[in-house]
Design a protein around this motif. Structure first.
Motif, PDB file in Angstrom:
ATOM      1  N   GLN A 256       0.815  -1.213   0.000  1.00 23.96           N
ATOM      2  CA  GLN A 256       0.000   0.000   0.000  1.00 23.96           C
ATOM      3  C   GLN A 256       0.852   1.268   0.000  1.00 23.96           C
ATOM      4  OE1 GLN A 256      -1.841   0.966   3.998  1.00 23.96           O
ATOM      5  NE2 GLN A 256      -1.126  -1.112   4.453  1.00 23.96           N
ATOM      6  N   TYR A 257       2.160   1.136   0.243  1.00 26.85           N
ATOM      7  CA  TYR A 257       3.055   2.294   0.250  1.00 26.85           C
ATOM      8  C   TYR A 257       3.892   2.401  -1.028  1.00 26.85           C
ATOM      9  CZ  TYR A 257       1.853   2.091   5.200  1.00 26.85           C
ATOM     10  OH  TYR A 257       1.153   2.041   6.390  1.00 26.85           O
ATOM     11  N   LEU A 258       3.757   1.434  -1.933  1.00 28.96           N
ATOM     12  CA  LEU A 258       4.499   1.485  -3.189  1.00 28.96           C
ATOM     13  C   LEU A 258       3.836   2.484  -4.131  1.00 28.96           C
ATOM     14  CD1 LEU A 258       5.157  -2.331  -3.759  1.00 28.96           C
ATOM     15  CD2 LEU A 258       6.881  -0.593  -3.212  1.00 28.96           C
ATOM     16  N   PRO A 259       4.531   3.539  -4.558  1.00 28.16           N
ATOM     17  CA  PRO A 259       3.891   4.581  -5.371  1.00 28.16           C
ATOM     18  C   PRO A 259       3.949   4.303  -6.872  1.00 28.16           C
ATOM     19  CG  PRO A 259       6.091   5.282  -4.802  1.00 28.16           C
ATOM     20  CD  PRO A 259       5.915   3.903  -4.190  1.00 28.16           C
ATOM     21  N   ASN A 260       3.890   3.036  -7.245  1.00 24.55           N
ATOM     22  CA  ASN A 260       3.935   2.652  -8.658  1.00 24.55           C
ATOM     23  C   ASN A 260       2.908   1.566  -8.927  1.00 24.55           C
ATOM     24  OD1 ASN A 260       7.050   3.256  -7.840  1.00 24.55           O
ATOM     25  ND2 ASN A 260       6.573   4.032  -9.882  1.00 24.55           N
ATOM     26  N   VAL A 261       2.416   1.541 -10.165  1.00 21.57           N
ATOM     27  CA  VAL A 261       1.457   0.516 -10.562  1.00 21.57           C
ATOM     28  C   VAL A 261       1.692   0.193 -12.026  1.00 21.57           C
ATOM     29  CG1 VAL A 261      -0.339   2.179 -11.249  1.00 21.57           C
ATOM     30  CG2 VAL A 261      -0.997  -0.120 -10.525  1.00 21.57           C
ATOM     31  N   LEU A 262       1.501  -1.070 -12.397  1.00 25.41           N
ATOM     32  CA  LEU A 262       1.640  -1.483 -13.792  1.00 25.41           C
ATOM     33  C   LEU A 262       0.421  -1.032 -14.593  1.00 25.41           C
ATOM     34  CD1 LEU A 262       2.934  -5.138 -13.296  1.00 25.41           C
ATOM     35  CD2 LEU A 262       4.258  -3.218 -14.177  1.00 25.41           C
ATOM     36  N   TYR A 263       0.669  -0.523 -15.794  1.00 24.30           N
ATOM     37  CA  TYR A 263      -0.436  -0.108 -16.658  1.00 24.30           C
ATOM     38  C   TYR A 263      -1.299  -1.308 -17.022  1.00 24.30           C
ATOM     39  CZ  TYR A 263      -2.965   1.586 -20.740  1.00 24.30           C
ATOM     40  OH  TYR A 263      -3.958   1.905 -21.633  1.00 24.30           O
ATOM     41  N   SER A 264      -0.652  -2.420 -17.373  1.00 22.86           N
ATOM     42  CA  SER A 264      -1.388  -3.646 -17.699  1.00 22.86           C
ATOM     43  C   SER A 264      -1.373  -4.572 -16.494  1.00 22.86           C
ATOM     44  CB  SER A 264      -0.755  -4.359 -18.894  1.00 22.86           C
ATOM     45  OG  SER A 264      -0.888  -3.584 -20.061  1.00 22.86           O
ATOM     46  N   HIS A 265      -2.528  -5.144 -16.195  1.00 18.66           N
ATOM     47  CA  HIS A 265      -2.617  -6.052 -15.060  1.00 18.66           C
ATOM     48  C   HIS A 265      -1.933  -7.365 -15.422  1.00 18.66           C
ATOM     49  CE1 HIS A 265      -4.072  -7.805 -11.388  1.00 18.66           C
ATOM     50  NE2 HIS A 265      -4.661  -8.788 -12.043  1.00 18.66           N
ATOM     51  N   ASP A 266      -0.786  -7.585 -14.820  1.00 19.41           N
ATOM     52  CA  ASP A 266      -0.006  -8.789 -15.136  1.00 19.41           C
ATOM     53  C   ASP A 266       0.672  -9.251 -13.858  1.00 19.41           C
ATOM     54  OD1 ASP A 266       1.594 -10.789 -16.039  1.00 19.41           O
ATOM     55  OD2 ASP A 266       2.592  -9.627 -17.607  1.00 19.41           O
ATOM     56  N   ILE A 267       0.109 -10.281 -13.239  1.00 22.01           N
ATOM     57  CA  ILE A 267       0.630 -10.742 -11.959  1.00 22.01           C
ATOM     58  C   ILE A 267       1.974 -11.452 -12.109  1.00 22.01           C
ATOM     59  CG2 ILE A 267      -1.651 -10.941 -10.907  1.00 22.01           C
ATOM     60  CD1 ILE A 267      -1.562 -13.935 -11.454  1.00 22.01           C
ATOM     61  N   GLU A 268       2.365 -11.764 -13.343  1.00 20.00           N
ATOM     62  CA  GLU A 268       3.625 -12.458 -13.556  1.00 20.00           C
ATOM     63  C   GLU A 268       4.813 -11.494 -13.623  1.00 20.00           C
ATOM     64  OE1 GLU A 268       3.873 -15.713 -13.469  1.00 20.00           O
ATOM     65  OE2 GLU A 268       1.707 -15.809 -13.160  1.00 20.00           O
ATOM     66  N   SER A 269       4.550 -10.228 -13.873  1.00 17.28           N
ATOM     67  CA  SER A 269       5.630  -9.252 -14.028  1.00 17.28           C
ATOM     68  C   SER A 269       6.015  -8.638 -12.689  1.00 17.28           C
ATOM     69  CB  SER A 269       5.207  -8.134 -14.983  1.00 17.28           C
ATOM     70  OG  SER A 269       4.975  -8.641 -16.274  1.00 17.28           O
ATOM     71  N   HIS A 270       7.304  -8.370 -12.535  1.00 16.44           N
ATOM     72  CA  HIS A 270       7.772  -7.630 -11.372  1.00 16.44           C
ATOM     73  C   HIS A 270       7.388  -6.168 -11.530  1.00 16.44           C
ATOM     74  CE1 HIS A 270      10.230 -10.716  -9.377  1.00 16.44           C
ATOM     75  NE2 HIS A 270      10.529 -11.146 -10.598  1.00 16.44           N
ATOM     76  N   LEU A 271       7.025  -5.527 -10.431  1.00 18.35           N
ATOM     77  CA  LEU A 271       6.733  -4.104 -10.466  1.00 18.35           C
ATOM     78  C   LEU A 271       8.052  -3.331 -10.507  1.00 18.35           C
ATOM     79  CD1 LEU A 271       4.727  -1.725 -10.226  1.00 18.35           C
ATOM     80  CD2 LEU A 271       5.000  -1.907  -7.735  1.00 18.35           C
ATOM     81  N   ARG A 272       8.205  -2.474 -11.502  1.00 17.07           N
ATOM     82  CA  ARG A 272       9.401  -1.653 -11.616  1.00 17.07           C
ATOM     83  C   ARG A 272       9.249  -0.398 -10.755  1.00 17.07           C
ATOM     84  NH1 ARG A 272      13.218  -1.013 -15.478  1.00 17.07           N
ATOM     85  NH2 ARG A 272      13.244  -3.283 -15.269  1.00 17.07           N
TER      86      ARG A 272
END
Length: 297
Positions: A256-272
């Motif tokens: 909840q404190y990570l200020p980034n989100v992936l544009y495409s919902h992809d649970i397999e990708s690491h969040l950059r």
């Protein structure tokens, strides 16, 4: 007419760093504002483990500080609840600590939590550079060399994903070395896209990202990196960007404190994520300056 020219000049000053022909003509002239690395694998000032350790330390402190608001999350994670209550017990050393007793205790501001945890606070204010707009300052404390001092928030786009309309007149798009883009604009279409993606990914009470950096009161006080200005010939860089992929084992209650989100919902990708790391000791009152461009030689 003069006001129109000044307005156009301000727009150009903000946009020229995204204009490829201008970059091609000016890179060689601006060597001091560049950061050179021998190869992509060496684009690390500190280790990913150190970055993760700092984020976990900060996020845990924020979580404990606001423990009473986390009741729904802790009810689903009894083992995690016990761990945080133990940490709270160690901090406050009472005979018994409960969520109810914590509700009556003083709750610090996120800035106070940051100072108590990492030894500094940050604020956005008018930059010391002429015509640079807002900047980021260390307002209290001290940041040692090789420390995570900020994060670059925003929506994360991979190479094939659409960002054309979001990029128009947008000076807050950060390009990673591998071509991934992070849109750190907190206004307009960029703001709407981030909120939509963030709410899409929420799982019950578990927020997978932080929306509060879009407001004037971010719950993660590190999420101001998009306002750090590029260095100049008079103001040398004191921080640099470092890319960081959030590991899969990152605690779900702290996302909840990570200020980034992936544009495409992809649970397999690491969040950059992108963090800003200090290149030297930075003292109270100093403004942060970065190198916008990393050149792989």
């Amino acid at each position: 007419a003069r006001e129109l020219v000044r307005a156009l000049r301000r727009r150009w000053d903000a946009y020229k760093y995204r204009f490829v022909p201008w970059l091609a003509l000016n890179l060689r002239r601006q060597r001091r504002t560049l950061r050179y690395i021998p190869e992509r694998s060496q684009d690390k000032i500190i280790s990913d483990e150190d970055v993760c350790e700092t984020l976990l330390k900060t996020f845990k402190a924020l979580f404990i500080n606001d423990l009473s608001r986390q009741a729904d999350i802790l009810a689903l994670l009894p083992e995690v609840k016990c761990q945080y209550l133990e940490l709270l017990t160690l901090e406050q050393k009472p005979s018994k600590v409960t969520l109810c007793s914590h509700q009556n205790q003083h709750v610090f501001s996120p800035e106070e939590v940051l100072y108590n945890t990492l030894g500094f606070t940050l604020s956005r204010d008018r930059s010391s550079l002429v015509s640079a707009g807002m900047g980021v300052f260390v307002t209290k404390g001290f940041v040692p060399k090789g420390a995570v001092v900020s994060m670059y928030p925003g929506t994360v786009y991979r190479k094939h994903e659409p960002i054309f309309f979001q990029s128009l007149g947008n000076p807050f798009i950060f390009r990673c070395i591998d071509g991934i883009l992070i849109d750190g604009n907190d206004k307009g279409l960029s703001r709407s896209v981030y909120r939509s993606c963030s709410r899409r990914d929420q799982l019950g009470p578990f927020q997978m990202s932080d929306e509060s950096w879009l407001t004037a009161s971010p719950q993660n006080p590190l999420a101001v990196g998009q306002y750090v200005n590029n260095c100049s010939h008079d103001k040398a860089a004191n921080v640099c960007y470092q890319e960081f992929d959030v590991p899969r084992h990152f605690p779900v209650e702290l996302k909840q404190y990570l200020p980034n989100v992936l544009y495409s919902h992809d649970i397999e990708s690491h969040l950059r994520c992108v963090v800003l790391v200090t290149l030297r000791d930075i003292r109270q009152g100093e403004e942060l300056f970065s190198n916008y461009y990393t050149v792989v030689t």
